[in-house]
Design an enzyme around this catalytic site. Structure first.
Site, mmCIF file in Angstrom:
data_model
loop_
_atom_site.group_PDB
_atom_site.id
_atom_site.type_symbol
_atom_site.label_atom_id
_atom_site.label_comp_id
_atom_site.label_asym_id
_atom_site.label_seq_id
_atom_site.Cartn_x
_atom_site.Cartn_y
_atom_site.Cartn_z
ATOM 1 N N ARG A 53 12.563 -13.944 -8.461
ATOM 2 C CA ARG A 53 11.505 -14.887 -8.822
ATOM 3 C C ARG A 53 11.427 -14.915 -10.340
ATOM 4 O O ARG A 53 12.141 -14.194 -11.031
ATOM 5 C CB ARG A 53 10.162 -14.586 -8.133
ATOM 6 C CG ARG A 53 9.865 -13.189 -7.738
ATOM 7 C CD ARG A 53 9.636 -12.255 -8.875
ATOM 8 N NE ARG A 53 8.681 -12.794 -9.809
ATOM 9 C CZ ARG A 53 8.634 -12.497 -11.092
ATOM 10 N NH1 ARG A 53 9.520 -11.642 -11.625
ATOM 11 N NH2 ARG A 53 7.746 -13.006 -11.896
ATOM 12 N N ALA A 55 10.907 -18.085 -13.446
ATOM 13 C CA ALA A 55 11.602 -19.367 -13.633
ATOM 14 C C ALA A 55 13.073 -19.232 -14.069
ATOM 15 O O ALA A 55 13.970 -19.811 -13.433
ATOM 16 C CB ALA A 55 10.799 -20.212 -14.617
ATOM 17 N N ARG A 90 12.019 -23.719 -4.056
ATOM 18 C CA ARG A 90 10.659 -23.575 -4.614
ATOM 19 C C ARG A 90 10.414 -24.763 -5.550
ATOM 20 O O ARG A 90 11.325 -25.179 -6.260
ATOM 21 C CB ARG A 90 10.488 -22.249 -5.386
ATOM 22 C CG ARG A 90 10.391 -21.031 -4.476
ATOM 23 C CD ARG A 90 10.044 -19.770 -5.254
ATOM 24 N NE ARG A 90 8.635 -19.710 -5.634
ATOM 25 C CZ ARG A 90 8.133 -18.800 -6.471
ATOM 26 N NH1 ARG A 90 8.938 -17.894 -7.039
ATOM 27 N NH2 ARG A 90 6.859 -18.784 -6.768
ATOM 28 N N ASP A 244 6.497 -21.617 -16.211
ATOM 29 C CA ASP A 244 7.417 -22.138 -15.187
ATOM 30 C C ASP A 244 7.805 -23.572 -15.477
ATOM 31 O O ASP A 244 8.855 -24.035 -15.051
ATOM 32 C CB ASP A 244 6.779 -22.032 -13.807
ATOM 33 C CG ASP A 244 6.726 -20.578 -13.377
ATOM 34 O OD1 ASP A 244 5.795 -19.876 -13.814
ATOM 35 O OD2 ASP A 244 7.654 -20.145 -12.671
ATOM 36 N N ASN A 254 1.965 -22.151 -15.346
ATOM 37 C CA ASN A 254 2.405 -20.755 -15.167
ATOM 38 C C ASN A 254 1.630 -20.163 -13.990
ATOM 39 O O ASN A 254 0.796 -20.838 -13.365
ATOM 40 C CB ASN A 254 2.171 -19.959 -16.459
ATOM 41 C CG ASN A 254 2.868 -18.615 -16.452
ATOM 42 O OD1 ASN A 254 4.058 -18.538 -16.168
ATOM 43 N ND2 ASN A 254 2.151 -17.546 -16.738
HETATM 44 O O1 MRU Z 1 5.843 -16.861 -8.493
HETATM 45 P P1 MRU Z 1 6.685 -16.202 -9.544
HETATM 46 O O2 MRU Z 1 6.616 -14.717 -9.509
HETATM 47 O O3 MRU Z 1 8.096 -16.743 -9.564
HETATM 48 O O4 MRU Z 1 5.993 -16.677 -10.895
HETATM 49 C C1 MRU Z 1 6.521 -16.255 -12.109
HETATM 50 C C2 MRU Z 1 5.713 -16.625 -13.267
HETATM 51 O O5 MRU Z 1 4.740 -17.320 -13.196
HETATM 52 C C3 MRU Z 1 6.235 -16.197 -14.572
HETATM 53 O O6 MRU Z 1 5.209 -15.840 -15.431
HETATM 54 C C4 MRU Z 1 7.027 -17.387 -15.097
HETATM 55 O O7 MRU Z 1 8.039 -17.738 -14.191
HETATM 56 C C5 MRU Z 1 7.607 -17.180 -16.375
HETATM 57 S S1 MRU Z 1 9.042 -16.235 -16.146
HETATM 58 C C6 MRU Z 1 9.800 -15.826 -17.534
#
Ligand code: MRU
Length: 367
Positions: A53, A55, A90, A244, A254
């Site tokens: 997970r 981004a 996603r 994200d 985010n």
């Molecule tokens: O749902 P997730 O765990 O994939 O969400 C991740 C986030 O919100 C992170 O803060 C975001 O992807 C930035 S990653 C460098």
């Protein structure tokens, strides 16, 4: 990333040069377990079920997933099928659509026989570029943190708040929000990180805290709701989070809860920075609130929690009445006006359309 003192990446090719090795992030912090991905289906499942997970890592996994698909069957039909399958895993992080788009644009026009080798090389390039981008974000963030430490803290500890996990584990290496933290810590800047737990999946508690501990960075876990209180009491000098999807005018999408932290930061004059690698900037949209699809995940992530029992077993327990419904939006949008700056690989930029366009002129979408 350093795991038990050894350097590794969150995604890499296996020694067989074909299968992809990832860290199963659902098992952290209690166990460090790797898994092999051998097909586009595996890659889609890894993204959907959040074995991987964050981004940038979702983007790299998508690229490797398409390489795996091309190794199985390099036909036009399979390319289209795999792009659709992985592209829908996603919705919110734009890196997924970006990586699938890059790979499709490269592989689509070429002779099918050339696709497998080209796809693996392109996926490796996306992964290597992510590492380089995050390292640059780290360098620019380091300067910012140094300046804060020198001018605002005069040698006292710099207290940083971060939310969710925008760390090594969310990227191929370094992390986005964590790259400046690691570089500043390694450079001797006195700092301490408040890690907000990030309900419902607790990426802060289980992933960011684990990373900080592995790197030896002083840190304290807090409940999500306490950030405003800490800011009111001068306990936080700056906030740095990931993104994200950031729009062309600087709205930042985010992990859910980011917006509330930005509001509290604004009310308390605490600088609020977003580490934004350019692949997570979506120059095709302007309005984060209306144009970014927000992922809704299962109710069970809210009604249940997992953890390690005293007996050493990981167990999941329900925390709400059986009949209570739950709503689980995974992300929120922080309007550009609440963002002090975006730390990109090209430097720190205002979260404004003109500033972003000046910094990334080649990405501007012409109508
Ligand atoms: O749902 P997730 O765990 O994939 O969400 C991740 C986030 O919100 C992170 O803060 C975001 O992807 C930035 S990653 C460098």
């Amino acid at each position: 990333m350093r795991v038990n003192g050894h350097h590794t990446r969150s995604i890499r090719l296996d020694d067989d040069g074909a299968r992809v090795v990832i860290v199963d992030q659902t098992r952290l912090p209690h166990e460090f377990v790797t898994r092999h991905l051998a097909s586009a289906e595996d890659a889609a499942q890894a993204i959907r079920d959040m074995w991987v997970r964050g981004a940038p890592l979702i983007g790299a996994t998508a690229a490797y997933g398409l390489a795996l698909a091309m190794m199985e069957d390099e036909s036009d039909a399979n390319l289209a099928r795999a792009c659709a399958l992985i592209g829908e895993a996603r919705p919110t992080a734009v890196n997924l659509a970006w990586a699938v788009g890059e790979m499709r644009a490269l592989l689509g026009p070429m002779a099918p026989i050339e696709r497998p080798e080209t796809a693996y090389a392109a996926a490796a390039t996306i992964a290597d570029e992510d590492v380089a981008i995050n390292s640059s974000i780290g360098d620019h963030g380091l300067e910012l943190f140094r300046a804060f430490a020198a001018h605002k803290k005069h040698g006292e500890t710099l207290n940083i708040l971060t939310h969710c996990n925008a760390g090594w584990l969310a990227t191929v290496d370094w992390g986005t929000a964590t790259a400046p933290i690691y570089k500043a810590f390694d450079a001797g800047v006195k700092l301490h990180v408040y890690v907000s737990e990030t309900r419902p999946r607790n990426q802060g508690a289980s992933l960011t805290a684990w990373e900080m501990a592995n790197h030896g960075v002083p840190h304290t876990l807090i409940v999500d709701n306490s950030a405003g209180h800490l800011m009111q009491h001068g306990m936080i000098d700056l906030v740095v989070v990931g993104t994200d999807r950031t729009t062309a005018n600087g709205d930042v999408c985010n992990k859910i809860g980011t917006y509330l932290k930005a509001l509290a930061a604004h009310d308390n004059n605490v600088p609020f920075y977003v580490a934004a690698p350019s692949p997570s900037i979506d120059f095709s949209i302007e309005d984060g609130l209306r144009q970014i699809p927000i992922e809704t995940r299962g109710a069970e992530e809210v009604t249940h929690v997992s953890g390690l029992t005293r007996a050493g077993r990981v167990e999941t327990v329900r925390i709400s009445p059986d009949s209570t419904a739950a709503l689980n939006h995974g992300f929120d949008v922080t309007p550009a006006r609440l963002v002090s700056g975006l730390i990109t690989e090209r430097g720190v930029v205002k979260a404004r359309r003109e500033a972003l366009a000046d910094m990334f002129p080649e990405r501007i979408v012409k109508n």
